[in-house]
Design a protein around this motif. Structure first.
Motif, PDB file in Angstrom:
ATOM      1  N   ALA A   2       0.833  -1.205   0.000  1.00  0.00           N
ATOM      2  CA  ALA A   2       0.000   0.000   0.000  1.00  0.00           C
ATOM      3  C   ALA A   2       0.866   1.252   0.000  1.00  0.00           C
ATOM      4  CB  ALA A   2      -0.935  -0.001   1.196  1.00  0.00           C
ATOM      5  N   SER A   3       1.980   1.220   0.728  1.00  0.00           N
ATOM      6  CA  SER A   3       2.841   2.397   0.765  1.00  0.00           C
ATOM      7  C   SER A   3       3.497   2.630  -0.599  1.00  0.00           C
ATOM      8  CB  SER A   3       3.906   2.255   1.849  1.00  0.00           C
ATOM      9  OG  SER A   3       4.737   1.149   1.572  1.00  0.00           O
ATOM     10  N   THR A   6       0.860   4.238  -2.745  1.00  0.00           N
ATOM     11  CA  THR A   6       0.693   5.628  -2.316  1.00  0.00           C
ATOM     12  C   THR A   6       1.825   6.486  -2.867  1.00  0.00           C
ATOM     13  OG1 THR A   6      -0.394   4.895  -0.287  1.00  0.00           O
ATOM     14  CG2 THR A   6       0.480   7.147  -0.314  1.00  0.00           C
ATOM     15  N   LEU A  10       1.505   9.591  -5.510  1.00  0.00           N
ATOM     16  CA  LEU A  10       2.033  10.924  -5.223  1.00  0.00           C
ATOM     17  C   LEU A  10       3.000  11.387  -6.306  1.00  0.00           C
ATOM     18  CD1 LEU A  10       2.609  10.723  -1.368  1.00  0.00           C
ATOM     19  CD2 LEU A  10       0.904  12.098  -2.585  1.00  0.00           C
TER      20      LEU A  10
END
Length: 70
Positions: A2-3, A6, A10
Protein backbone atom coordinates in the motif's frame (compact mmCIF):
# COMPACT_ATOMS: atom_id res chain seq x y z
CA UNK A 1 2.41 -2.76 -0.98
CA UNK A 2 0.00 0.00 0.00
CA UNK A 3 2.84 2.40 0.77
CA UNK A 4 4.37 1.68 -2.65
CA UNK A 5 1.07 2.46 -4.38
CA UNK A 6 0.69 5.63 -2.32
CA UNK A 7 4.19 6.72 -3.30
CA UNK A 8 3.46 5.93 -6.95
CA UNK A 9 0.22 7.96 -6.80
CA UNK A 10 2.03 10.92 -5.22
CA UNK A 11 4.74 10.83 -7.90
CA UNK A 12 2.09 10.69 -10.63
CA UNK A 13 0.27 13.65 -9.06
CA UNK A 14 3.49 15.64 -8.79
CA UNK A 15 4.35 14.95 -12.44
CA UNK A 16 0.87 16.00 -13.56
CA UNK A 17 1.06 19.25 -11.58
CA UNK A 18 4.54 19.96 -12.92
CA UNK A 19 3.32 19.37 -16.47
CA UNK A 20 0.40 21.76 -16.01
CA UNK A 21 2.53 24.42 -14.30
CA UNK A 22 5.17 24.26 -17.03
CA UNK A 23 2.59 24.74 -19.76
CA UNK A 24 1.04 27.66 -17.92
CA UNK A 25 4.40 29.34 -17.30
CA UNK A 26 5.44 28.93 -20.94
CA UNK A 27 2.19 30.45 -22.20
CA UNK A 28 2.41 33.32 -19.71
CA UNK A 29 6.03 34.06 -20.65
CA UNK A 30 5.18 33.94 -24.36
CA UNK A 31 2.25 36.34 -23.90
CA UNK A 32 4.19 38.81 -21.73
CA UNK A 33 7.50 38.78 -23.59
CA UNK A 34 6.25 38.42 -27.14
CA UNK A 35 7.37 35.85 -29.66
CA UNK A 36 10.82 37.25 -30.50
CA UNK A 37 12.01 37.84 -26.94
CA UNK A 38 10.54 34.54 -25.74
CA UNK A 39 12.40 32.64 -28.46
CA UNK A 40 15.59 34.57 -27.72
CA UNK A 41 15.41 33.44 -24.09
CA UNK A 42 14.51 29.85 -24.96
CA UNK A 43 17.10 29.33 -27.70
CA UNK A 44 20.20 28.85 -25.49
CA UNK A 45 18.37 26.33 -23.31
CA UNK A 46 17.23 24.34 -26.33
CA UNK A 47 20.77 24.22 -27.71
CA UNK A 48 22.20 23.07 -24.36
CA UNK A 49 19.43 20.47 -24.04
CA UNK A 50 20.09 19.04 -27.48
CA UNK A 51 23.85 19.02 -26.91
CA UNK A 52 23.24 17.03 -23.74
CA UNK A 53 21.81 14.28 -25.94
CA UNK A 54 25.06 14.32 -27.89
CA UNK A 55 27.10 14.02 -24.69
CA UNK A 56 24.89 11.12 -23.60
CA UNK A 57 25.59 9.38 -26.89
CA UNK A 58 29.33 9.90 -26.45
CA UNK A 59 29.22 8.54 -22.91
CA UNK A 60 27.25 5.47 -23.99
CA UNK A 61 29.47 5.06 -27.06
CA UNK A 62 26.53 5.37 -29.41
CA UNK A 63 27.53 6.24 -32.96
CA UNK A 64 26.46 9.75 -33.96
CA UNK A 65 26.02 10.30 -37.68
CA UNK A 66 24.92 13.93 -37.68
CA UNK A 67 23.98 16.72 -35.29
CA UNK A 68 21.28 19.22 -36.25
CA UNK A 69 20.41 21.85 -33.68
CA UNK A 70 17.79 23.57 -35.85
Amino acid sequence: MASFLTLLALIALQLALLYLATGHLNRAAYERLGKRLYLAFMFPGVVVHELSHLVGCWLSRTKVHAVKLF
